[in-house]
Design a protein around this motif. Structure first.
Motif, mmCIF file in Angstrom:
data_model
loop_
_atom_site.group_PDB
_atom_site.id
_atom_site.type_symbol
_atom_site.label_atom_id
_atom_site.label_comp_id
_atom_site.label_asym_id
_atom_site.label_seq_id
_atom_site.Cartn_x
_atom_site.Cartn_y
_atom_site.Cartn_z
ATOM 1 N N LEU B 31 0.820 -1.213 0.000
ATOM 2 C CA LEU B 31 0.000 0.000 0.000
ATOM 3 C C LEU B 31 0.856 1.265 0.000
ATOM 4 C CD1 LEU B 31 -2.951 -0.898 2.403
ATOM 5 C CD2 LEU B 31 -2.806 -1.061 -0.083
ATOM 6 N N SER B 32 2.141 1.121 0.300
ATOM 7 C CA SER B 32 3.029 2.291 0.273
ATOM 8 C C SER B 32 3.123 2.884 -1.125
ATOM 9 C CB SER B 32 4.440 1.903 0.744
ATOM 10 O OG SER B 32 4.414 1.543 2.102
ATOM 11 N N ASP B 33 2.855 2.042 -2.131
ATOM 12 C CA ASP B 33 2.923 2.525 -3.508
ATOM 13 C C ASP B 33 1.584 3.064 -3.997
ATOM 14 O OD1 ASP B 33 5.555 1.768 -3.585
ATOM 15 O OD2 ASP B 33 5.118 -0.222 -4.381
ATOM 16 N N GLY B 34 0.599 3.104 -3.115
ATOM 17 C CA GLY B 34 -0.711 3.606 -3.516
ATOM 18 C C GLY B 34 -1.808 2.615 -3.191
ATOM 19 N N PRO B 35 -3.063 3.070 -3.251
ATOM 20 C CA PRO B 35 -4.217 2.216 -2.944
ATOM 21 C C PRO B 35 -4.235 0.972 -3.814
ATOM 22 C CG PRO B 35 -4.876 4.508 -3.143
ATOM 23 C CD PRO B 35 -3.453 4.435 -3.598
ATOM 24 N N MET B 36 -4.853 -0.078 -3.305
ATOM 25 C CA MET B 36 -4.856 -1.356 -4.011
ATOM 26 C C MET B 36 -6.074 -2.166 -3.611
ATOM 27 S SD MET B 36 -1.664 -4.042 -4.115
ATOM 28 C CE MET B 36 -0.606 -2.933 -5.041
ATOM 29 N N LEU B 41 -4.010 -7.459 -3.759
ATOM 30 C CA LEU B 41 -3.237 -7.895 -2.595
ATOM 31 C C LEU B 41 -3.171 -9.412 -2.547
ATOM 32 C CD1 LEU B 41 -4.704 -5.465 0.098
ATOM 33 C CD2 LEU B 41 -2.417 -5.382 -0.889
ATOM 34 N N LEU B 42 -4.308 -10.004 -2.819
ATOM 35 C CA LEU B 42 -4.409 -11.462 -2.779
ATOM 36 C C LEU B 42 -3.503 -12.101 -3.823
ATOM 37 C CD1 LEU B 42 -5.896 -13.432 -1.091
ATOM 38 C CD2 LEU B 42 -7.841 -13.287 -2.647
ATOM 39 N N ALA B 43 -3.353 -11.415 -4.963
ATOM 40 C CA ALA B 43 -2.500 -11.955 -6.023
ATOM 41 C C ALA B 43 -1.026 -11.833 -5.659
ATOM 42 C CB ALA B 43 -2.787 -11.219 -7.340
ATOM 43 N N GLN B 44 -0.684 -10.795 -4.910
ATOM 44 C CA GLN B 44 0.727 -10.535 -4.608
ATOM 45 C C GLN B 44 1.209 -11.299 -3.382
ATOM 46 O OE1 GLN B 44 2.748 -8.070 -6.176
ATOM 47 N NE2 GLN B 44 1.231 -7.370 -7.650
ATOM 48 N N ILE B 45 0.308 -11.585 -2.460
ATOM 49 C CA ILE B 45 0.704 -12.224 -1.206
ATOM 50 C C ILE B 45 0.200 -13.659 -1.193
ATOM 51 C CG2 ILE B 45 0.659 -12.036 1.309
ATOM 52 C CD1 ILE B 45 -0.147 -9.141 1.004
ATOM 53 N N ALA B 66 -7.399 2.350 5.502
ATOM 54 C CA ALA B 66 -8.823 2.609 5.304
ATOM 55 C C ALA B 66 -9.282 1.818 4.099
ATOM 56 C CB ALA B 66 -9.057 4.100 5.081
ATOM 57 N N SER B 67 -10.565 1.443 4.092
ATOM 58 C CA SER B 67 -11.088 0.664 2.970
ATOM 59 C C SER B 67 -12.317 1.349 2.386
ATOM 60 C CB SER B 67 -11.453 -0.745 3.432
ATOM 61 O OG SER B 67 -12.566 -0.704 4.286
ATOM 62 N N VAL B 68 -12.435 1.251 1.078
ATOM 63 C CA VAL B 68 -13.580 1.823 0.375
ATOM 64 C C VAL B 68 -14.125 0.792 -0.601
ATOM 65 C CG1 VAL B 68 -14.330 3.596 -1.245
ATOM 66 C CG2 VAL B 68 -12.675 4.166 0.539
ATOM 67 N N ARG B 69 -15.435 0.701 -0.626
ATOM 68 C CA ARG B 69 -16.041 -0.265 -1.549
ATOM 69 C C ARG B 69 -16.244 0.405 -2.910
ATOM 70 N NH1 ARG B 69 -18.429 -5.231 0.049
ATOM 71 N NH2 ARG B 69 -18.592 -6.280 -1.940
ATOM 72 N N GLU B 70 -15.787 -0.257 -3.966
ATOM 73 C CA GLU B 70 -15.996 0.261 -5.318
ATOM 74 C C GLU B 70 -16.576 -0.859 -6.163
ATOM 75 O OE1 GLU B 70 -12.624 2.053 -7.083
ATOM 76 O OE2 GLU B 70 -12.329 3.522 -5.471
ATOM 77 N N ALA B 71 -17.872 -0.714 -6.434
ATOM 78 C CA ALA B 71 -18.570 -1.762 -7.201
ATOM 79 C C ALA B 71 -18.416 -3.098 -6.486
ATOM 80 C CB ALA B 71 -18.034 -1.828 -8.627
ATOM 81 N N ASP B 72 -17.820 -4.089 -7.136
ATOM 82 C CA ASP B 72 -17.744 -5.409 -6.524
ATOM 83 C C ASP B 72 -16.404 -5.671 -5.833
ATOM 84 O OD1 ASP B 72 -16.395 -5.296 -8.872
ATOM 85 O OD2 ASP B 72 -16.740 -7.391 -9.378
ATOM 86 N N THR B 73 -15.543 -4.638 -5.766
ATOM 87 C CA THR B 73 -14.266 -4.851 -5.081
ATOM 88 C C THR B 73 -14.097 -3.850 -3.949
ATOM 89 O OG1 THR B 73 -12.891 -3.317 -6.330
ATOM 90 C CG2 THR B 73 -13.309 -5.475 -7.342
ATOM 91 N N VAL B 74 -13.158 -4.169 -3.042
ATOM 92 C CA VAL B 74 -12.845 -3.277 -1.927
ATOM 93 C C VAL B 74 -11.399 -2.808 -2.081
ATOM 94 C CG1 VAL B 74 -12.600 -3.085 0.559
ATOM 95 C CG2 VAL B 74 -14.460 -4.444 -0.408
ATOM 96 N N VAL B 75 -11.209 -1.492 -1.968
ATOM 97 C CA VAL B 75 -9.888 -0.910 -2.172
ATOM 98 C C VAL B 75 -9.333 -0.407 -0.841
ATOM 99 C CG1 VAL B 75 -8.557 0.884 -3.341
ATOM 100 C CG2 VAL B 75 -10.469 -0.242 -4.517
ATOM 101 N N TYR B 76 -8.102 -0.783 -0.546
ATOM 102 C CA TYR B 76 -7.443 -0.365 0.683
ATOM 103 C C TYR B 76 -6.391 0.703 0.397
ATOM 104 C CZ TYR B 76 -9.573 -3.836 3.703
ATOM 105 O OH TYR B 76 -10.472 -4.541 4.440
ATOM 106 N N SER B 77 -6.188 1.567 1.410
ATOM 107 C CA SER B 77 -5.130 2.571 1.283
ATOM 108 C C SER B 77 -4.583 2.902 2.666
ATOM 109 C CB SER B 77 -5.691 3.832 0.621
ATOM 110 O OG SER B 77 -6.794 4.313 1.363
ATOM 111 N N LEU B 78 -3.365 3.449 2.685
ATOM 112 C CA LEU B 78 -2.766 3.869 3.948
ATOM 113 C C LEU B 78 -3.511 5.077 4.489
ATOM 114 C CD1 LEU B 78 1.086 3.547 3.371
ATOM 115 C CD2 LEU B 78 -0.540 1.921 4.327
#
Lengths: 119, 119
Positions: B31-36, B41-45, B66-78
């Motif tokens: 997440l240091s490189d930006g929201p994801m 995340l699941l693909a990288q870890i 913090a997390s935000v819902r966007e359509a059918d996915t959830v986006v996390y950010s620092l």
DNA sequence: TGGCGAATTGATGATTCCTTCAATCGGTAG
DNA sequence: CTACCGATTGAAGGAATCATCAATTCGCCA
């Protein structure tokens, strides 16, 4: 030569876990001002002698502090100068987080005045 | 008003304990490189979806992400910009510690070639 | 409405960590 | 040598954390 070979993110996790104890934090903060004998640590921190030794052992094993025997006392010191800097960075983030949480609490006050996150 | 009132050193300890898990560290670094989104995340870890959710929940509760819902996915950010800095400071200290340990190992090699500190 | 994929939650057994007590070591003084 | 003080170690019970599985929520679309 098998040079320990632990994934970096796991080493980091172990490092932070090593920091994750109130007594250990207090010890590191006290040592930030310079070396200090166990007797003095014991006077400054409210903890049993044996328990303090346990926590000091954890810090020693991780290599973040060093101990030297001088006559009848043992003196501890930080192993490197960057530790103090890390603690400062942590304090900055904590302040930021707590401020953010207080903002949140302020928003929530109207809904529940007995809110507490300190259980 | 009873403003949470947790001793500072205890708050710090909890904070570090929150960081003390490999998956959580990796998430913060990504997440240091930006929201994801979680999917990424699941693909990288390498971790099960459910387990990742558990760790994300820990991070969320602490307020560091913090997390935000966007359509059918959830986006996390620092939650703040200082987190990346903390991770850098930690990396510096770790490098320092590991270097020191390798020096020690070098001195010990003549006594025991199977030395390992990674149990 | 029913179903599907993404993500979270709840519960459980296994592991790890923490506190405490008793025993031990190291040094110093009597 | 013996006694004592400071500090560490070992062991054990209790608490917290972790990984995993089943169940649930949320949004979308056929």
């Amino acid at each position: 030569m098998k040079p320990v070979t632990v994934p970096l993110y796991q080493a980091k996790a172990e490092f932070f876990r090593m920091l994750g104890h109130p007594v250990r934090i207090r010890v590191l903060e006290l040592l930030s001002d310079g070396p200090m004998p166990v007797r003095e640590l014991l006077a400054q921190i409210e903890v049993e002698r044996s328990n303090l030794s346990q926590q000091l052992a954890v810090l020693r094993r991780s290599g973040i502090v060093a101990s030297v025997r001088e006559a009848d006392t043992v003196v501890y010191s930080l192993a490197g100068p960057d530790v103090a800097e890390l603690l400062r960075a942590a304090r900055r983030i904590l302040t930021e987080l707590i401020t953010g949480q207080q903002d949140l609490l302020a928003e929530l006050r109207e809904a529940d005045t007995t809110t507490s996150s300190a259980e």
